[in-house]
Design an enzyme around this catalytic site. Structure first.
Site, PDB file in Angstrom:
ATOM      1  N   HIS A  27      81.045  18.360  89.535  1.00 46.39           N
ATOM      2  CA  HIS A  27      81.119  19.391  88.759  1.00 46.39           C
ATOM      3  C   HIS A  27      79.804  19.622  87.895  1.00 46.39           C
ATOM      4  O   HIS A  27      79.080  18.653  87.548  1.00 46.39           O
ATOM      5  CB  HIS A  27      82.338  19.637  87.846  1.00 46.39           C
ATOM      6  CG  HIS A  27      83.717  19.481  88.634  1.00 46.39           C
ATOM      7  ND1 HIS A  27      84.377  20.347  88.668  1.00 46.39           N
ATOM      8  CD2 HIS A  27      84.438  18.001  88.630  1.00 46.39           C
ATOM      9  CE1 HIS A  27      85.731  20.024  89.351  1.00 46.39           C
ATOM     10  NE2 HIS A  27      85.399  18.618  89.354  1.00 46.39           N
ATOM     11  N   THR A  29      79.285  21.499  84.337  1.00 48.18           N
ATOM     12  CA  THR A  29      80.140  21.970  82.816  1.00 48.18           C
ATOM     13  C   THR A  29      80.291  23.599  82.605  1.00 48.18           C
ATOM     14  O   THR A  29      80.987  24.339  82.290  1.00 48.18           O
ATOM     15  CB  THR A  29      79.971  21.348  81.742  1.00 48.18           C
ATOM     16  OG1 THR A  29      78.612  21.390  81.073  1.00 48.18           O
ATOM     17  CG2 THR A  29      80.365  19.820  81.754  1.00 48.18           C
ATOM     18  N   GLU A  92      82.132  15.174  85.581  1.00 51.38           N
ATOM     19  CA  GLU A  92      81.409  16.659  85.009  1.00 51.38           C
ATOM     20  C   GLU A  92      80.330  16.211  84.543  1.00 51.38           C
ATOM     21  O   GLU A  92      80.050  15.258  83.890  1.00 51.38           O
ATOM     22  CB  GLU A  92      82.251  17.224  83.850  1.00 51.38           C
ATOM     23  CG  GLU A  92      83.660  17.928  84.091  1.00 51.38           C
ATOM     24  CD  GLU A  92      83.345  19.283  84.645  1.00 51.38           C
ATOM     25  OE1 GLU A  92      82.411  19.828  84.740  1.00 51.38           O
ATOM     26  OE2 GLU A  92      84.367  19.892  85.024  1.00 51.38           O
ATOM     27  N   HIS A 134      82.569  20.650  93.738  1.00 48.27           N
ATOM     28  CA  HIS A 134      83.637  21.366  93.498  1.00 48.27           C
ATOM     29  C   HIS A 134      83.540  22.693  94.402  1.00 48.27           C
ATOM     30  O   HIS A 134      84.817  23.014  94.750  1.00 48.27           O
ATOM     31  CB  HIS A 134      83.627  21.918  91.905  1.00 48.27           C
ATOM     32  CG  HIS A 134      85.007  22.435  91.468  1.00 48.27           C
ATOM     33  ND1 HIS A 134      85.058  22.937  90.180  1.00 48.27           N
ATOM     34  CD2 HIS A 134      86.205  22.656  92.135  1.00 48.27           C
ATOM     35  CE1 HIS A 134      86.235  23.362  90.166  1.00 48.27           C
ATOM     36  NE2 HIS A 134      87.089  23.026  91.065  1.00 48.27           N
ATOM     37  N   ASP A 144      79.838  25.438  91.758  1.00 49.99           N
ATOM     38  CA  ASP A 144      79.263  24.443  91.210  1.00 49.99           C
ATOM     39  C   ASP A 144      79.515  22.937  92.191  1.00 49.99           C
ATOM     40  O   ASP A 144      80.469  23.022  92.756  1.00 49.99           O
ATOM     41  CB  ASP A 144      80.064  24.047  89.594  1.00 49.99           C
ATOM     42  CG  ASP A 144      81.320  23.504  89.843  1.00 49.99           C
ATOM     43  OD1 ASP A 144      82.179  24.419  90.133  1.00 49.99           O
ATOM     44  OD2 ASP A 144      81.895  22.764  89.109  1.00 49.99           O
TER      45      ASP A 144
END
Ligand SMILES: [Zn+2]
Length: 234
Positions: A27, A29, A92, A134, A144
């Site tokens: 991912h 953020t 992340e 993601h 993302d």
């Protein structure tokens, strides 16, 4: 402590897994700073988390132990699994995202990501085809880590599938319906067809993301499925 992890910041946002770990989900953020992201990922009110956050400077923070179910993927689907959180490790990347100024991922961050993913894939025996973004597992909702994430470089380390280089000749799909069936077979949720095509393009042909099924993406998908059937692309 794991030498690849620089600090711990335990998040209360996790529960028990109901599936063994078989995936890694990457991912961004989409926040101003790593510190702001850590605040949010530890906020009980936000109800989100990940196992790791990597700052743009390359600092790795662990928030949730790998044997617990972190809350990063939301409503998701991949290769028949709907509870992606139960089946995955979430990472992340500190990054402003498309909303706050989309740009290249930092070298220091990538340099920290590679050994971390390598260690996770080895520990859990995760197939390369299950190291995903993601957007791959939530194509209708998420974009993302996006088209600038260097999947090709991660693939050079054997940590995700490479984009097929040599494409077999011929056009395997007679119509869009056949393409969507194949896309679902590869792993994607095709409930929103156009978004699924965009997610596929973002991952496999990032130079043009328009949601249109064209000859090139048909050939790429066909090659990916062929490689998998031949056992080249576990
Ligand atoms: Zn995400």
């Amino acid at each position: 402590m794991d030498e690849l992890v620089h600090r711990e910041r335990p998040s209360p946002n996790f529960n028990e897994r109901t599936l063994p770990v078989s995936m890694v989900v990457i991912h961004y953020t989409e926040m101003e700073s790593a510190e702001a992201a850590l605040e949010r990922l530890c906020d009980p009110e936000a109800g989100v988390s990940a196992h790791y956050l990597i700052s743009e400077a390359g600092e790795v923070t662990r928030l949730v132990p790998e044997d617990k179910r972190a809350w990063h993927a939301g409503a998701s689907y991949w290769r028949g699994h709907k509870d992606v959180n139960s089946a995955s490790i979430g990472i992340e990347l500190d990054h402003p995202g498309h909303a706050l100024g989309y740009r290249d991922f930092s070298e220091a961050q990538f340099a920290a990501l590679v050994p971390l993913v390598a260690r996770i894939v080895k520990d859990h025996d995760i197939p390369r085809a299950n190291v995903v973004g993601h957007s791959d597992v939530a194509p209708a909702r998420k974009i993302d880590p996006g088209e600038l994430f260097p999947w090709d470089r991660l693939a050079e380390y054997g940590l995700c599938l490479p984009r097929p280089e040599k494409l077999e000749l011929g056009d395997p799909f007679d119509n869009d319906g056949a393409f969507y069936l194949a896309l679902e077979r590869f792993g994607y949720d095709v409930t929103d067809g156009r978004k699924a095509v965009e997610a596929f393009q973002r991952r496999w042909r990032p130079e043009r993301i328009d949601g249109e099924i064209d000859g090139q993406i048909r050939a790429i998908l066909f090659q990916l499925l062929l490689d998998r059937d031949r056992g080249h692309a576990r």
